[in-house]
Write a protein that holds these residues in place. Structure first.
Motif, PDB file in Angstrom:
ATOM      1  N   TYR A 111     -42.333  25.838   4.899  1.00 44.27           N
ATOM      2  CA  TYR A 111     -41.426  24.956   4.167  1.00 44.27           C
ATOM      3  C   TYR A 111     -40.000  25.517   4.192  1.00 44.27           C
ATOM      4  O   TYR A 111     -39.025  24.777   4.387  1.00 44.27           O
ATOM      5  N   SER A 150     -51.104  18.226  -1.986  1.00 46.22           N
ATOM      6  CA  SER A 150     -49.838  17.961  -2.684  1.00 46.22           C
ATOM      7  C   SER A 150     -48.680  18.684  -2.007  1.00 46.22           C
ATOM      8  O   SER A 150     -47.551  18.173  -1.976  1.00 46.22           O
ATOM      9  N   ASP A 151     -48.944  19.886  -1.456  1.00 45.61           N
ATOM     10  CA  ASP A 151     -47.892  20.603  -0.733  1.00 45.61           C
ATOM     11  C   ASP A 151     -47.473  19.839   0.522  1.00 45.61           C
ATOM     12  O   ASP A 151     -46.277  19.714   0.823  1.00 45.61           O
ATOM     13  N   GLU A 154     -45.438  16.861  -0.325  1.00 43.30           N
ATOM     14  CA  GLU A 154     -44.050  17.243  -0.619  1.00 43.30           C
ATOM     15  C   GLU A 154     -43.276  17.512   0.666  1.00 43.30           C
ATOM     16  O   GLU A 154     -42.100  17.138   0.788  1.00 43.30           O
ATOM     17  N   TYR A 158     -40.006  15.519   1.917  1.00 44.22           N
ATOM     18  CA  TYR A 158     -38.744  16.214   2.179  1.00 44.22           C
ATOM     19  C   TYR A 158     -38.210  15.867   3.579  1.00 44.22           C
ATOM     20  O   TYR A 158     -37.012  15.579   3.750  1.00 44.22           O
TER      21      TYR A 158
END
Length: 342
Positions: A111, A150-151, A154, A158
């Protein structure tokens, strides 16, 4: 019983009576036709008027109309003109890919590296396993336990919000859980008593099954609504094995499925592509690409030439490679995200 004289009388009288009736009917018909020319139709009904002329006016020969000035036709070329044409223009890709192993090993580092990329950089990430587990939150199946859905949700959000070109990569026709729960959509063993399983303990889906098409369309549509710009399907094939029962032509079945998926799923801004397909595979018309992985640089051109149109190859052919060889640069290239040395 009638006497002989009466029978003889009837035999002579009946034909005579019939002839008289026929003559009367003919006379009435003639009178009706003759009176037809004297019938005057008014708002109050039809009446007989014997004063009507029995003379008919002579006909007038038709003549061509006189030529007139040409009428100008106005073509609307303004802003309110509605066009039904859509654009399938694609650009040559140069970016990075993120594997499932990268997501599992150190998601935080992945990330952080993605956040350092310049806007609009193409980024591909795996979104589903060959077992049928999803790495993001999906309504089409269960989430993988090894990666936080959920990661990944996200991360996708993004990438979309930051203006990156987001590519989701997933297996198409290899799916253990879907095959387990939808046996009729799978590829059977030769005796047709059970589904065929490969060396990775996975079932394969029948490309001609209606349920298979519905399942794939549902996943692709879901990813599009999440902000994904392109989906790449790998394992888009039917295994060749003596223990498989598959009587349809493999090439025709896969080409037909690909064409249907591209027609149904692609839009002006969304592409659907295929990875590591057989050499007999025909890329459908539309917003779509051919992806190749594990290709030596010396063989790049030979793989790219599977696409007949030379002018489309830089845009529609993409290589996934760790090599920095310039022989790939004539086409689209995605390199692994180097989060360890960022």
């Amino acid at each position: 019983m009638l006497s002989y004289r009466i029978r003889m009388f009837l035999r002579r009288a009946v034909p005579a009576v019939l002839l008289v009736l026929l003559a009367v009917l003919l006379a009435l018909l003639v009178v009706f036709l003759w009176l037809g020319r004297y019938i005057l139709y008014t708002r109050d009904g039809a009446v007989l008027d014997f004063s009507l002329s029995q003379e008919f006016a002579d006909g007038v020969a038709a003549v061509e109309p006189e030529a007139t000035d040409a009428v100008e036709i106005y073509y609307n070329q303004g802003d309110n003109l509605i066009s039904t044409e859509t654009s399938n223009d694609l650009t040559q890709l140069s970016g990075y890919y993120i594997t499932a192993d990268m997501l599992k090993s150190d998601f935080a580092a992945v990330y952080a590296t993605v956040q350092q990329l310049s806007a609009s950089t193409p980024v591909m990430l795996d979104v589903k396993s060959i077992k049928g587990e999803f790495y993001y939150t999906s309504s089409n199946g269960s989430s993988a336990s090894s990666i936080s859905a959920s990661d990944v949700d996200e991360l996708i959000a993004y990438l979309h919000q930051s203006g990156h070109y987001v590519i989701a990569r997933m297996p198409a026709l290899r799916d253990y859980y879907y095959g387990l729960n939808h046996v009729n959509d799978g590829v059977f063993v030769s005796n047709r008593l059970s589904l065929w399983m490969d060396s990775d303990a996975c079932y394969w889906l029948n490309p001609n099954a209606e349920g298979t098409v519905t399942y794939l369309v549902s996943i692709i549509t879901e990813l599009r609504t999440l902000g994904v710009d392109e989906v790449v399907l790998y394992d888009f094939s039917v295994p060749v094995n003596d223990n498989i029962y598959f009587t349809d032509d493999r090439t025709e079945s896969l080409n037909a499925l690909a064409a249907d998926l591209v027609r149904v799923c692609t839009t002006d801004t969304f592409a659907l592509s295929f990875e590591n397909t057989d050499s007999s595979f025909t890329l459908p018309d539309g917003r779509t690409r051919l992806y190749f992985s594990d290709v030596e640089a010396a063989s790049a051109d030979s793989y790219a030439y599977r696409l007949a149109e030379a002018e489309d190859r830089p845009v529609r052919v993409v290589f996934l490679t760790e090599l920095m060889d310039t022989r790939f640069s004539a086409y689209g290239v995605l390199h692994p995200l180097d989060y360890e040395n960022s």
